[in-house]
Design a protein around this motif. Structure first.
Motif, mmCIF file in Angstrom:
data_model
loop_
_atom_site.group_PDB
_atom_site.id
_atom_site.type_symbol
_atom_site.label_atom_id
_atom_site.label_comp_id
_atom_site.label_asym_id
_atom_site.label_seq_id
_atom_site.Cartn_x
_atom_site.Cartn_y
_atom_site.Cartn_z
ATOM 1 N N ALA A 26 -4.236 -2.146 6.682
ATOM 2 C CA ALA A 26 -4.547 -1.844 5.285
ATOM 3 C C ALA A 26 -4.250 -0.384 4.973
ATOM 4 O O ALA A 26 -3.900 -0.034 3.854
ATOM 5 C CB ALA A 26 -6.008 -2.156 4.998
ATOM 6 N N SER A 46 -1.187 -3.888 -6.052
ATOM 7 C CA SER A 46 -2.376 -4.552 -5.541
ATOM 8 C C SER A 46 -2.221 -4.804 -4.044
ATOM 9 O O SER A 46 -1.162 -5.219 -3.591
ATOM 10 C CB SER A 46 -2.557 -5.874 -6.287
ATOM 11 O OG SER A 46 -3.768 -6.446 -5.935
ATOM 12 N N GLY A 47 -3.270 -4.503 -3.294
ATOM 13 C CA GLY A 47 -3.241 -4.738 -1.853
ATOM 14 C C GLY A 47 -2.570 -3.653 -1.056
ATOM 15 O O GLY A 47 -2.337 -3.801 0.140
ATOM 16 N N SER A 48 -2.261 -2.511 -1.700
ATOM 17 C CA SER A 48 -1.559 -1.453 -0.977
ATOM 18 C C SER A 48 -2.506 -0.551 -0.188
ATOM 19 O O SER A 48 -2.063 0.349 0.521
ATOM 20 C CB SER A 48 -0.720 -0.617 -1.953
ATOM 21 O OG SER A 48 -1.542 -0.088 -2.959
ATOM 22 N N GLY A 49 -3.816 -0.779 -0.308
ATOM 23 C CA GLY A 49 -4.751 -0.015 0.514
ATOM 24 C C GLY A 49 -5.513 1.068 -0.222
ATOM 25 O O GLY A 49 -6.183 1.888 0.408
ATOM 26 N N LYS A 50 -5.469 1.060 -1.544
ATOM 27 C CA LYS A 50 -6.135 2.119 -2.314
ATOM 28 C C LYS A 50 -7.647 2.088 -2.119
ATOM 29 O O LYS A 50 -8.270 3.115 -1.824
ATOM 30 C CB LYS A 50 -5.810 1.957 -3.816
ATOM 31 C CG LYS A 50 -4.330 1.919 -4.114
ATOM 32 C CD LYS A 50 -4.053 1.801 -5.596
ATOM 33 C CE LYS A 50 -4.533 0.518 -6.234
ATOM 34 N NZ LYS A 50 -3.809 -0.694 -5.808
ATOM 35 N N THR A 51 -8.225 0.895 -2.292
ATOM 36 C CA THR A 51 -9.674 0.782 -2.141
ATOM 37 C C THR A 51 -10.086 1.108 -0.711
ATOM 38 O O THR A 51 -11.086 1.795 -0.483
ATOM 39 C CB THR A 51 -10.139 -0.635 -2.525
ATOM 40 O OG1 THR A 51 -9.811 -0.856 -3.897
ATOM 41 C CG2 THR A 51 -11.619 -0.800 -2.342
ATOM 42 N N THR A 52 -9.315 0.627 0.245
ATOM 43 C CA THR A 52 -9.615 0.918 1.651
ATOM 44 C C THR A 52 -9.675 2.424 1.883
ATOM 45 O O THR A 52 -10.588 2.924 2.548
ATOM 46 C CB THR A 52 -8.537 0.280 2.544
ATOM 47 O OG1 THR A 52 -8.423 -1.104 2.216
ATOM 48 C CG2 THR A 52 -8.893 0.430 4.006
ATOM 49 N N GLN A 90 -14.982 -0.519 -7.701
ATOM 50 C CA GLN A 90 -14.107 -1.445 -8.422
ATOM 51 C C GLN A 90 -14.923 -2.641 -8.927
ATOM 52 O O GLN A 90 -14.738 -3.115 -10.030
ATOM 53 C CB GLN A 90 -12.980 -1.922 -7.505
ATOM 54 C CG GLN A 90 -11.881 -2.658 -8.229
ATOM 55 C CD GLN A 90 -10.631 -2.838 -7.375
ATOM 56 O OE1 GLN A 90 -10.665 -2.676 -6.156
ATOM 57 N NE2 GLN A 90 -9.523 -3.148 -8.006
HETATM 58 N N1 LIG Z 1 -12.800 -6.368 4.634
HETATM 59 C C1 LIG Z 1 -11.512 -6.729 4.767
HETATM 60 N N2 LIG Z 1 -11.166 -7.661 5.669
HETATM 61 C C2 LIG Z 1 -9.872 -8.034 5.819
HETATM 62 N N3 LIG Z 1 -8.858 -7.542 5.102
HETATM 63 C C3 LIG Z 1 -9.137 -6.620 4.179
HETATM 64 C C4 LIG Z 1 -10.472 -6.162 3.953
HETATM 65 N N4 LIG Z 1 -10.449 -5.240 2.961
HETATM 66 C C5 LIG Z 1 -9.156 -5.138 2.593
HETATM 67 N N5 LIG Z 1 -8.370 -5.947 3.321
HETATM 68 C C6 LIG Z 1 -6.912 -6.069 3.194
HETATM 69 O O1 LIG Z 1 -6.350 -4.771 3.205
HETATM 70 C C7 LIG Z 1 -5.319 -4.645 2.247
HETATM 71 C C8 LIG Z 1 -5.610 -3.513 1.302
HETATM 72 O O2 LIG Z 1 -6.707 -3.852 0.499
HETATM 73 P P1 LIG Z 1 -7.297 -2.881 -0.626
HETATM 74 O O3 LIG Z 1 -8.532 -3.507 -1.143
HETATM 75 O O4 LIG Z 1 -7.406 -1.516 -0.079
HETATM 76 O O5 LIG Z 1 -6.135 -2.964 -1.732
HETATM 77 P P2 LIG Z 1 -6.041 -2.221 -3.137
HETATM 78 O O6 LIG Z 1 -4.864 -1.314 -3.075
HETATM 79 O O7 LIG Z 1 -7.339 -1.622 -3.506
HETATM 80 O O8 LIG Z 1 -5.693 -3.442 -4.100
HETATM 81 P P3 LIG Z 1 -6.177 -3.712 -5.626
HETATM 82 O O9 LIG Z 1 -5.302 -2.855 -6.490
HETATM 83 O O10 LIG Z 1 -5.874 -5.165 -5.826
HETATM 84 O O11 LIG Z 1 -7.606 -3.384 -5.726
HETATM 85 C C9 LIG Z 1 -5.194 -5.999 1.582
HETATM 86 O O12 LIG Z 1 -4.131 -6.687 2.199
HETATM 87 C C10 LIG Z 1 -6.505 -6.675 1.868
HETATM 88 O O13 LIG Z 1 -6.333 -8.060 1.977
#
Ligand SMILES: Nc1ncnc2c1ncn2[C@@H]1O[C@H](COP(=O)(O)OP(=O)(O)OP(=O)(O)O)[C@@H](O)[C@H]1O
Ligand SMILES: [Mg+2]
Lengths: 341, 278
Positions: A26, A46-52, A90
């Protein structure tokens, strides 16, 4: 007052941060210095890892590799309640079993601030996020989506943190309110000198508010720079496309095969913004037929059918061109940007 | 077809015949003269007067005290257990939950006799093993109030654990994170977020445990020897050995009143819909 001198340590210093969930990377080797008092925006699909990324910065998640320093101090092991940071989630994560006022003043209560002082501060914050004061005693469950977002905003601001994290805080608001709060947030950040780390899907928001923007893709930070640089000199086609609609032409052997014209480089791709295309202008010209026109207020966007495929142009609304018209379009190579990949 | 009032008919009939009628009859008996067997219209409060003057205070005290103590103990054990089971949802947690549920399917007296065998002095499983393995002779808690308390907790823990598990599942993890992020320590998170959000489960579990405990008498009979007389035993004696139905009925009515006084205010405080809808 935080030390903002040139040799001051960065507010946040990320080095080689990675986070894997099973096979998913992530977050992949992210290194970055966020400066004191900076408005730093993270954008990415979406899913690029921003929230992580934000969760790790806030202490809600642990990186699988890498280090994190706050003003030069290693904070890897510090739990979220010991970090001088606050986050707008979020998911908002409002306390549904509490009133609006109790939500807003939660951080103050945790610090042992008395009920009277909490109320005063909560009312101030309601003013700040433009919620009526009589919302103070209302259950949060009775608030609309946009109102809930503002409660979440006020709740994070209440703890008066040194660094504020925002995970798409304005996404549920209507255009006007969003604009108002964007300005409000930017003002607040300027006034308080706090460091803001902000996630958004809205490019406009990123361009207007940020000191610097970081673009994420598949867990990696692919480009960091001020808005003008990111927009004008994207590092690659991905960033260029992400920052708005663009026309991309391949360069081969120093020429543009699409127009049989000379190119400013041997190979790579030429990025041409829609506003760089104009009728009867520039040094690369071609025949085009207008297929669609979209009015964007003071400007119009049109789709052009050309020998090089469908192109997008943006012109002032005063243009006489209508759907179905044929015209000769062109662009100046000086207004374009070349990327290697 | 939309479920109309007609759908409630079976349960309404059942409740009328199986619940309201018996209570009505017991209430009637409790107003009859002591040691009579007829239902007449000559009412008296003699049995209620006797209940307060003739030494029934002790059984009431023990039943209520034990029920309260057992409920509290089960709550304290069930909370951390439920948190762990919920956090590690998966195979292990499923097996652990099944193991907790299993004893419910074994008759209560069988389990209590088992516990009694385990605790028996000298030849009991625990004391015997201690002597055989380590050569130490130990006493026993069998036939003490403590043994009754232990048995009550042992029997009733599952009835607390499952509602509490449901309650813990009502806590969205991001609320806990938000609270932590806003500066709440672990105890503050517990008090401000987790307990209020899990409240429906906690209340249901506590009520279930408390009400079952008030009605329990096997623990006292099998593990307590003569250490404790609980109120259900006292009531049973009135009906059976003493052949004093009106007195037994009066004690029963008092018990129902006390239970209702605990249950209804507690139920009024929780939103049961939250537990059902999610
Ligand atoms: N707790 C978790 N368990 C397994 N995979 C996770 C978990 N949290 C995030 N991921 C995966 O890590 C990747 C990044 O997720 P993240 O939530 O950081 O995306 P994002 O950039 O915030 O997306 P968005 O714009 O949709 O909010 C995604 O592929 C997601 O499926
Ligand atoms: Mg996200």
């Amino acid at each position: 007052m935080p030390d903002t001198g040139a040799d001051a340590p960065p507010a946040l210093s990320l080095s080689g941060l990675s986070r894997s969930f099973g096979d998913t990377r992530a977050l992949d080797d992210v290194s970055l210095d966020i400066r004191e008092g900076e408005f730093f925006t993270v954008v990415g699909p979406s899913g690029s890892g921003k929230t992580t990324l934000l969760r790790i910065l806030a202490g809600l998640d642990r990186p699988t590799a890498g280090t994190l320093h706050l003003r030069g101090r290693d904070i890897a092991g510090l739990p979220p309640n010991k970090r001088p940071t606050a986050m707008v989630f979020q998911s908002l994560a409002l306390f549904d079993h509490r009133s609006v006022g109790e939500n807003v003043a939660f951080a103050l209560k945790m610090r042992g601030v008395g009920a009277e002082a909490r109320r005063t501060k909560a009312l101030e914050l309601l003013d700040l996020v433009r919620l009526p004061r009589d919302y103070h005693d209302r259950p949060v469950t009775q608030c609309s989506g946009g109102e809930r977002q503002r409660v979440a905003l006020a709740r994070a601001l209440a703890s008066d943190p040194e660094i504020l994290f925002f995970d798409e805080p304005l996404s549920a608001l209507d255009y006007r309110l969003r604009k108002t709060l964007e300005v409000e947030l930017r003002d607040l950040q300027k006034r308080t000198g706090r460091t803001f780390v902000y996630i958004t899907h809205s490019l406009e928001e990123a361009m207007v508010m940020s000191d610097r923007i970081g673009i994420m893709r598949d867990g990696r930070l692919v480009q960091v720079g001020d808005p003008a640089t990111i927009y004008g000199r994207p590092r690659d086609r991905f960033v260029a496309r992400f920052m708005g609609e663009v026309n991309v032409f391949e360069i081969a052997g120093g020429r543009l095969p699409a127009f049989d014209a000379p190119a400013p480089a041997q190979d790579g791709w030429l990025i041409v913004r829609p506003e760089a295309l104009a009728p009867d202008a520039g040094d690369v010209q071609f025949d085009a037929t207008v297929t669609d026109i979209y009015r964007l207020g003071s400007r119009v966007q049109m789709h052009l059918d050309t020998a090089a495929g469908t192109l997008i142009a943006e012109l002032p609304a005063s243009t006489r061109l209508a759907e179905g018209d044929a015209a000769r379009f062109g662009f100046a190579v000086a207004d374009t940007h070349r990327v290697a990949e | 077809m939309r479920p109309g009032p007609l759908f409630a008919l079976p349960v309404a009939v059942f409740l009328a015949v199986g619940f309201a009628m018996p209570i009505l009859i017991v209430a009637w008996y409790s107003l009859m003269a002591p040691r009579t067997f007829d239902l007449t219209t000559v009412f008296t409060l003699a049995n209620y007067r006797a209940a307060f003057t003739e030494g029934y205070g002790q059984p009431f005290f023990w039943s209520l005290g034990l029920a309260a103590l057992t409920t509290l103990t089960c709550l304290l054990i069930a909370w951390p257990t439920a948190k762990v089971l919920h956090a590690h949802a998966g195979r292990v947690a499923t097996i652990a939950t099944a193991l907790v549920a299993l004893p419910i399917f074994v008759s209560e007296s069988v389990r209590l006799f088992g516990l009694s065998l385990f605790l028996m002095p000298g030849g009991g499983i625990f004391a015997g093993s201690m002597r055989a393995l380590f050569g130490v002779s130990i006493g026993t808690i069998l036939n003490t109030k403590f043994a009754v308390y232990l048995g009550m907790v042992y029997i009733h823990l599952p009835f607390m654990l499952f509602p509490v598990l449901l309650g813990v599942a009502l806590i969205p993890p991001d609320r806990v994170e938000a609270a932590r992020d806003l500066g709440a320590g672990r105890w503050q998170v517990l008090r401000e977020i987790e307990l209020p959000l899990a409240l429906p489960g906690l209340v249901i579990g506590s009520l279930l445990t408390f009400v079952l405990c008030i009605g329990a008498n096997a623990e006292a009979a099998i593990l307590g020897g003569r250490a404790i007389t609980v109120v259900t035993t006292a009531i049973e004696q009135r009906f059976n050995y003493a052949q004093d139905w009106p007195m037994g009925a009066a004690l029963t009515m008092l018990m129902i009143a006390v239970t209702a006084a605990v249950v209804f205010p507690a139920l009024a405080r929780v939103d049961l819909n939250r537990l059902i809808r999610r």
